[in-house]
Design an enzyme around this catalytic site. Structure first.
Site, PDB file in Angstrom:
ATOM      1  N   GLY A  14       0.831  -1.192   0.000  1.00 20.51           N
ATOM      2  CA  GLY A  14       0.000   0.000   0.000  1.00 20.51           C
ATOM      3  C   GLY A  14       0.862   1.237   0.000  1.00 20.51           C
ATOM      4  CB  CYS A  15       0.116   4.618   1.194  1.00 23.87           C
ATOM      5  SG  CYS A  15       0.899   6.216   1.400  1.00 23.87           S
ATOM      6  CG  PHE A  16       5.891   5.308  -0.171  1.00 26.18           C
ATOM      7  CD1 PHE A  16       5.255   6.499   0.145  1.00 26.18           C
ATOM      8  CD2 PHE A  16       6.555   5.230  -1.387  1.00 26.18           C
ATOM      9  CE1 PHE A  16       5.267   7.584  -0.711  1.00 26.18           C
ATOM     10  CE2 PHE A  16       6.580   6.318  -2.258  1.00 26.18           C
ATOM     11  CZ  PHE A  16       5.933   7.498  -1.913  1.00 26.18           C
TER      12      PHE A  16
END
Length: 182
Positions: A14-16
């Site tokens: 997902g989003c870092f």
């Protein structure tokens, strides 16, 4: 300070920003860098990656001391703090850049990732089987400076409050003994 050899693993889930916030707090993790891996273009920008055309995943590159925290322990955290069962998606973040992926550097890392996937599938923690990709590491491109340590720099931003903070809270509750001293 330990004199043992450091290890590096690259993970996408997902989003870092979420992964950076979580792994930064774990004992033995010495460095977490947000960036891009697994695509076809060299030196992509965030805007390039968001189109989906480059094939990169948002990832964190984690440098850790295996005498303090094992790769298995890091993978356990990884597989319980993101949903490895959704293809190209984490919550409202949708696209190939948000896929669940482990980029391994040697056969031991590959085996650890594959074993961790089998364990998480067998555990029943998730309602479906993991779709996490396990790929050889080829290249890592650090994200722009404003993406680094995003949660700590922007704790009141809405994404941080409603998406990242619950993951950090879960880490602190579930993995208290793994956390660095404040």
């Amino acid at each position: 300070m330990s004199s043992s050899k450091k290890e590096v693993i690259t993970l996408g889930g997902g989003c870092f920003w979420c992964l950076d916030a979580v792994f930064t707090d774990i004992k033995g993790v010495e460095r977490v860098v947000s960036g891009y891996s697994g695509g076809i273009a060299a030196n992509p920008t965030y805007e390039d990656v968001c189109t989906g055309a480059t094939g990169h995943a948002e990832v964190v590159q984690i440098t850790f001391d295996p005498s303090v925290v094992s790769l298995r322990e890091l993978l356990h955290v990884f597989f319980t703090l993101h949903d490895p069962t959704t293809k190209d998606r984490q919550g409202n973040d949708v696209g190939t850049q948000y896929r669940s992926i482990v980029f391994y550097r040697d056969e031991a890392q590959k085996a650890a990732a594959e074993d961790s996937i089998m364990e998480i599938d067998a555990s029943g923690v998730w309602d479906a089987k993991a779709v996490t990709e396990v790929e050889p590491f080829e290249a890592f491109y650090p994200a722009e400076d404003y993406h680094q340590d995003y949660y700590r720099k922007n704790p009141l931003q809405s994404y941080c409050l409603f998406v990242i903070r619950p993951k950090v809270s879960k880490l602190r509750k579930k993995y208290l003994t793994m956390l660095k001293a404040s």
